[in-house]
Design an enzyme around this catalytic site. Structure first.
Site, PDB file in Angstrom:
ATOM      1  N   CYS A   1      46.146  40.539  42.639  1.00  0.00           N
ATOM      2  CA  CYS A   1      45.808  39.115  42.752  1.00  0.00           C
ATOM      3  C   CYS A   1      47.058  38.285  43.056  1.00  0.00           C
ATOM      4  CB  CYS A   1      45.087  38.645  41.496  1.00  0.00           C
ATOM      5  SG  CYS A   1      44.152  37.124  41.739  1.00  0.00           S
TER       6      CYS A   1
ATOM      7  N   HIS B   1      40.627  42.877  40.686  1.00  0.00           N
ATOM      8  CA  HIS B   1      40.785  43.077  39.249  1.00  0.00           C
ATOM      9  C   HIS B   1      39.877  44.242  38.839  1.00  0.00           C
ATOM     10  CE1 HIS B   1      43.181  39.520  38.535  1.00  0.00           C
ATOM     11  NE2 HIS B   1      42.328  38.805  39.237  1.00  0.00           N
TER      12      HIS B   1
END
Length: 485
Positions: free
Chosen positions: A328, A427
């Site tokens: 991310c 994630h």
């Protein structure tokens, strides 16, 4: 509230409220339709529902333990700290605004309407609602604007069970003091105590339990033993505990502890096979076997801090020598440039990244991508090539768009020519056993060690394990009586 319900409050943060709720959800789900509920959660770790809504990871875990699909109604207000006393407000799973604490409290009336609606919808679809408070219940300076402890207690009039943590000491004073400080209309609904994280001889504790019951008129429902959980952590206090844990494994992975770190649960699955060391920016990076750069609530500011501390140069020095993963915000930092139109840092500017991947990221608008995804691995290199063509699952929570000419998971991610620098928006990457095994196989072989893939405990097994511990140490007959079933 007409529906059967129970409210689990705590004497402080990290006393075990979330774990108790998870266990209760699992136990009750064997006979009833159960839903968790937390009016307001402040967490660095979040989860994306099937319909793309963002909620606290604890409520997602609790829902799965209850055998129901996580929804935004289970955590209508999520606060994600961004630093400098500002949090991003997620309302019913959608980004709402960035506000300071003072500004947030000005909108409490609006928040109350949202949570009341969420609670009504949950009641329409479930038999029992298991609710959780936040932090310590007796925050007397916040009573008039507290929606998650006092507010939820007053709205629902649910029976309350108060949880205290004996591991850090002072549990009797904490339980007694919390009850004494609660407003009378809330105090009358406290129906039981749970003492959590006990190590030692229960017989030595019993005189104290008796005195506590005599002084408060409230029964102790149970004393739960200290128990290592096999479910994801919720907050930064858990991160402090991880750093204190001893781990003698031969493989060491350094996770850069960014000032605004988020979703550090991404790396918990690796703890089964490696020592995970969280490294502050001013600490020695040492000689790890791999480096992980996690997500962040502010990519630009954490990148600037990474450079100012000298940690950026230390990471760059390992290129081509060991695996470097960015997830991310960490993925965005690995690139050559980050252009911010003012969304991240308040002013329009372009920043130089770490330059380890041939990518660029642009923050063009205040818009977050939140979605669960299934991707196919399409990559080369010593780590990912062995699983080329296999599927992985994960979820995305990010602002910004990244351009990459070497996608590795469908249309996501990037990899360098050597196949050792890997970046992705996914994630939950290491929740995938094939990814986890591929990385560990490489790291173990590089050190001349044999890697034996672990027999992973399933989510269901972990919930059952926790539920059994609670069930064996709680007066379940009294508990059922309290909630009226």
């Amino acid at each position: 509230m007409e529906k059967k319900s129970v409210l689990i409050l705590g004497t402080a943060s990290h006393v075990g409220k979330s774990s108790v709720v998870t266990a209760i959800c699992r136990i009750l789900s064997r006979e009833y339709r159960v839903a968790p509920f937390k009016a307001q959660n402040m967490s660095l770790n979040s989860w994306i529902t099937k319909d793309g809504k963002e909620i606290g990871i604890a409520q997602a875990i609790q829902a799965k333990a209850a055998g129901t699909e996580p929804t935004a109604d289970m955590n209508p207000v999520l606060l994600k700290p961004k630093g400098d006393c500002v949090s991003q407000i997620i309302l019913l799973g959608e980004p709402y605004a960035d506000r300071s604490a003072g500004k947030y409290y000005e909108s409490i009336a609006e928040m109350n309407e949202v949570l009341e609606g969420a609670l009504k919808r949950l009641c329409n679809e479930h038999d029992i609602i298991v609710m959780e408070g936040a932090g310590g219940a007796a925050e007397i300076n916040l009573y008039e604007r507290d929606i998650v402890n006092i507010g939820t207690a007053r709205l629902t009039q649910a029976p309350i069970i108060l949880v205290g943590d004996i591991e850090r000491g002072g549990v009797f004073a904490s339980l007694y003091g919390t009850v004494a400080l609660l407003p009378e209309d809330v105090r009358k609904n406290v129906k039981g105590f749970i003492i959590n994280k006990f190590r030692g001889d229960l017989e030595i504790l019993k005189p104290g339990l008796k005195q506590l019951e005599e002084k408060t008129g409230i029964p102790v429902l149970g004393v739960l033993p200290y128990f290592k959980l096999n479910i994801p952590s919720e907050d930064s206090v858990s991160l402090e505990d991880k750093e204190a844990e001893k781990n003698e494994k031969e493989i060491e992975i350094a996770v850069i502890r960014l000032p605004r770190i988020s979703n550090f649960t991404d790396f918990e699955p690796l703890e089964r096979s490696a020592k995970i060391r969280y490294v502050e920016l001013d600490e020695d990076l040492g000689t790890p076997d791999a480096i992980m750069i996690p997500g962040t609530k502010n990519t630009v500011n954490d990148l600037l801090d990474l450079k100012a501390s000298g940690m950026a140069e230390k990471i760059q020095a390992f290129k081509g020598k060991i695996p470097i993963f960015g997830i991310c915000g960490g993925y965005q930092m690995l690139g050559k440039t980050i252009y911010d139109s003012g969304v991240e840092n308040g002013v329009e500017a372009e920043f130089e990244g770490l330059g380890l991947l041939d990518i660029g990221t642009k923050f063009g608008e205040y818009k977050k991508r939140t979605i669960q995804v299934t991707k196919k691995v399409s990559a080369y290199g010593p780590i990912l090539a062995p699983i080329d063509g296999e599927e992985i699952k994960g979820y995305e929570i990010h602002m910004g768009i990244t351009d990459s000419c070497r996608n590795i998971f469908g249309n996501d991610g990037a990899i360098d020519k050597a196949g050792l620098v890997i970046g992705t928006y996914l994630h939950g990457l290491f929740d995938n056993k094939n990814i986890r095994d591929a990385l560990m196989q490489y790291l173990y072989e590089k050190k001349g060690l044999e890697y034996i893939p672990e027999n992973s405990m399933t989510e269901s097994d972990a919930y059952e394990e926790l539920a059994n511990v609670v069930e064996q140490n709680l007066d379940m007959e009294k508990f059922y009586e309290i909630i009226g079933i």
